[in-house]
Motif scaffolding. Sequence first.
Motif, PDB file in Angstrom:
ATOM      1  N   THR A  42       0.879  -1.012   0.638  1.00  0.00           N
ATOM      2  CA  THR A  42      -0.306  -0.168  -0.325  1.00  0.00           C
ATOM      3  C   THR A  42       0.486   1.494   0.082  1.00  0.00           C
ATOM      4  O   THR A  42       0.447   2.438  -0.114  1.00  0.00           O
ATOM      5  CB  THR A  42      -1.192   0.150   1.740  1.00  0.00           C
ATOM      6  N   GLY A  43       2.140   1.455   0.307  1.00  0.00           N
ATOM      7  CA  GLY A  43       3.469   2.593   0.255  1.00  0.00           C
ATOM      8  C   GLY A  43       4.320   2.544  -0.530  1.00  0.00           C
ATOM      9  O   GLY A  43       4.196   1.222  -1.066  1.00  0.00           O
ATOM     10  N   ASP A  44       5.015   3.407  -1.047  1.00  0.00           N
ATOM     11  CA  ASP A  44       5.806   3.762  -2.192  1.00  0.00           C
ATOM     12  C   ASP A  44       6.837   3.429  -1.820  1.00  0.00           C
ATOM     13  O   ASP A  44       8.241   3.931  -2.174  1.00  0.00           O
ATOM     14  CB  ASP A  44       5.574   4.982  -3.030  1.00  0.00           C
ATOM     15  N   TRP A  45       6.941   3.021  -0.266  1.00  0.00           N
ATOM     16  CA  TRP A  45       9.002   3.499   0.336  1.00  0.00           C
ATOM     17  C   TRP A  45      10.283   2.416  -0.532  1.00  0.00           C
ATOM     18  O   TRP A  45      10.871   2.948  -0.728  1.00  0.00           O
ATOM     19  CB  TRP A  45       8.986   3.611   2.063  1.00  0.00           C
ATOM     20  N   HIS A  46       9.298   1.124  -0.912  1.00  0.00           N
ATOM     21  CA  HIS A  46      10.168   0.839  -0.861  1.00  0.00           C
ATOM     22  C   HIS A  46      10.032  -0.098  -2.583  1.00  0.00           C
ATOM     23  O   HIS A  46      10.965  -1.035  -3.534  1.00  0.00           O
ATOM     24  CB  HIS A  46      10.294  -1.229   0.080  1.00  0.00           C
ATOM     25  N   ILE A  47       9.635   0.741  -3.731  1.00  0.00           N
ATOM     26  CA  ILE A  47       9.381   0.584  -5.151  1.00  0.00           C
ATOM     27  C   ILE A  47      10.822   0.255  -4.993  1.00  0.00           C
ATOM     28  O   ILE A  47      11.879   0.587  -5.844  1.00  0.00           O
ATOM     29  CB  ILE A  47       8.778   0.823  -5.633  1.00  0.00           C
ATOM     30  N   GLY A  48      11.018  -1.504  -6.422  1.00  0.00           N
ATOM     31  CA  GLY A  48      11.653  -1.424  -7.207  1.00  0.00           C
ATOM     32  C   GLY A  48      12.507  -2.583  -6.132  1.00  0.00           C
ATOM     33  O   GLY A  48      13.709  -2.853  -6.420  1.00  0.00           O
ATOM     34  N   ASN A  49      12.583  -2.588  -4.843  1.00  0.00           N
ATOM     35  CA  ASN A  49      13.625  -3.045  -4.046  1.00  0.00           C
ATOM     36  C   ASN A  49      12.663  -4.830  -4.171  1.00  0.00           C
ATOM     37  O   ASN A  49      11.971  -5.044  -4.159  1.00  0.00           O
ATOM     38  CB  ASN A  49      13.590  -2.718  -3.013  1.00  0.00           C
TER      39      ASN A  49
END
Length: 156
Positions: A42-49
């Motif tokens: 739901t959050g965007d902190w780790h996008i792509g990790n």
Amino acid sequence: MVRVLFVCLGNICRSPMAEAVFKHKVNQRGLENKIQVDSAGTGDWHIGNPPHAGTRAILDENDVDYIGLKARQVIEDDLNEFDYIIAMDEKNLNDLKLLANNKEKKIYRMLEFLPSGDIMNVPDPYFTGNFEEVYEMIEVSCEQLLYTIIREKNIT
């Protein structure tokens, strides 16, 4: 094709663990051409990790493949494209319902599929560090979820 989406907060611990475990179970039964699996946060902190080191370690310990998994954020289109949307906890469930504008969607909590569970929320090992407990909950819940999908969708 039945599509299943697992959702947690950041998409690096619980939901990628559930995606990998569920995909493993689907593949073991030879249903990879009938059931598609994904995960999001739901959050965007780790996008792509990639998944968290603790998630990778417990999956490695249990011989569950997670190669290629990368965090992404859930989007409104996901709510229409997936047949089963599985939230890890009440906060994720409420965030998904807000995203869906409270329209009727097939959104469940992961532990609704835990046969003997009194707990409704999968604890977040990002904060608790208890990846083994979370893996055990997810493993049993994924088995029951797969059984439910096979039964509901008449998959053979």
